[in-house]
Write a protein that holds these residues in place. Sequence first.
Motif, short mmCIF file in Angstrom:
data_model
loop_
_atom_site.label_atom_id
_atom_site.label_comp_id
_atom_site.label_asym_id
_atom_site.label_seq_id
_atom_site.Cartn_x
_atom_site.Cartn_y
_atom_site.Cartn_z
N ALA A 37 -4.20 -2.52 14.62
CA ALA A 37 -5.07 -1.97 13.59
C ALA A 37 -4.27 -1.45 12.41
CB ALA A 37 -5.92 -0.85 14.19
N ILE A 38 -3.13 -0.83 12.67
CA ILE A 38 -2.26 -0.33 11.61
C ILE A 38 -1.73 -1.50 10.78
CG2 ILE A 38 -0.02 0.74 11.15
CD1 ILE A 38 -0.62 2.60 13.56
N GLU A 39 -1.29 -2.55 11.45
CA GLU A 39 -0.77 -3.72 10.73
C GLU A 39 -1.86 -4.34 9.85
OE1 GLU A 39 2.73 -5.69 13.41
OE2 GLU A 39 0.71 -5.81 14.23
N SER A 88 -7.82 7.61 10.05
CA SER A 88 -9.23 7.79 10.40
C SER A 88 -10.04 6.52 10.21
CB SER A 88 -9.84 8.91 9.56
OG SER A 88 -9.72 8.62 8.17
N ASP A 89 -9.47 5.56 9.46
CA ASP A 89 -10.16 4.29 9.24
C ASP A 89 -9.88 3.27 10.35
OD1 ASP A 89 -11.26 5.23 6.96
OD2 ASP A 89 -9.99 4.09 5.58
N LEU A 90 -8.95 3.60 11.24
CA LEU A 90 -8.59 2.64 12.27
C LEU A 90 -9.74 2.46 13.24
CD1 LEU A 90 -4.93 3.71 13.12
CD2 LEU A 90 -5.71 1.97 11.51
N ARG A 137 0.83 -1.19 0.00
CA ARG A 137 0.00 0.00 0.00
C ARG A 137 0.87 1.25 0.00
NH1 ARG A 137 -5.34 -0.43 3.57
NH2 ARG A 137 -5.73 1.29 2.13
N THR A 138 0.33 2.35 -0.44
CA THR A 138 1.08 3.61 -0.51
C THR A 138 0.45 4.70 0.35
OG1 THR A 138 -0.15 4.27 -2.49
CG2 THR A 138 1.97 3.12 -2.81
N ARG A 139 -0.55 4.35 1.12
CA ARG A 139 -1.15 5.33 2.03
C ARG A 139 -1.78 4.60 3.21
NH1 ARG A 139 -4.62 9.19 -0.65
NH2 ARG A 139 -3.08 8.99 -2.33
N LEU A 140 -1.85 5.34 4.32
CA LEU A 140 -2.44 4.79 5.54
C LEU A 140 -3.44 5.80 6.05
CD1 LEU A 140 -2.40 2.62 7.81
CD2 LEU A 140 -0.64 3.99 8.92
#
Length: 380
Positions: free
Chosen positions: A229-231, A179-181, A173-176
């Motif tokens: 959640a990030i992972e 706010s979706d977490l 992926r190229t963005r994180l």
Amino acid sequence: MGGLCRRQSRGGVLGDVSVSSPARTEVDVKSIVRDTVWTTASMLGMSRLARRLNRNRVRILMYHAVVPDHAPFQRWTHLPQQSFEWQIAYLQRNYNIQPLAEVVACMRAGEVVAPNTAVITFDDGYESVYRRAFPVLQRRRVPASVFLTTQLVESQQLLWTSRLFLAMRATKRTRLLLSDLRSPGADLHAMKFPELVFSSVAERDAAADQLRRWLKYLPDDRRVALLAAIEQQLQVSEYPDFACEFAPLTWDQVAEMKLSGLVQFGAHSQTHPILSRLPDSQLHSEVFGSCQAVKERCGSDGLHFAYPNGERGDFNEDTKRVLQRAGAGSGLSTIEGLCRAGDDLFELRRIGVGSDMSKGRFAAMCSGLESGVKRRMGRL
């Protein structure tokens, strides 16, 4: 000695891999200017003068991992082997390298330590200490202390900061989108960067550093949940080939190093949280659990403790009292500076040695020149 590099899945179990070719790194102009200043100061003899003036003080050096000279990544905590070797040679020529336990015992008794004493320590307990640092220590007969994050040694899981860095390197992926977490207690409105965009290696590393700085000071339960959640959002199933450079020591490796008589082992908590931010029950568990594990595996004589992160505010008087009840003889911080008899043994200063350090700056830091200048400038 050592062993095969090992592959780490997102869940944490290690398997076999090899190390790949090096990646480009960006030039840090600020670092170049800083190193030029301290190299010039050393050439003018200022480090030698400071070493003489501070001969009755102790410099405790803090290392972490030692990696191949052409590793495919650059982290402050991961020192190239060539740098480690010349630093140890420099210390042997200019300082009296002593075991931590003997130095602390001397300070506790109020005695003046041997002139120009130096102590070598390693935080976290990376396996590369065994594979790359230990052979150098053996060859030169140099003592050192290693502070273990004991639950990671036991489970063979990676430190959370390593998981974050490796996941950012491995994701497609190229963005994180933060706010979706979805995580209990996540204060999304307090986030300064609701979206991270990254494509190059440098951008990925910068994003990992930004996330690490943010996550580090969250309450421990929130940090754990948000990291997961990030992972999950990064969708990483396998880490890069060089994940082995972030692997923890094994207890067998610990036993072999202890048997040499050169390496002492201390505690560094169980999971590496910031201790001052923990509720009492978790603080006791982290400190007593790690101290007990080290005592059982390495013996109870001369146990010492290094605070995770270790900056001002990361430990307090309550933390110190818990350490003493757990049987620790001292607490080592990451606050920069030299030590002397009469200092608080549960707030010992250290010199952090990173991968960005020139020979001139290393000399200035060991002598106390750099910390002395910073103190006069009000920066310490």
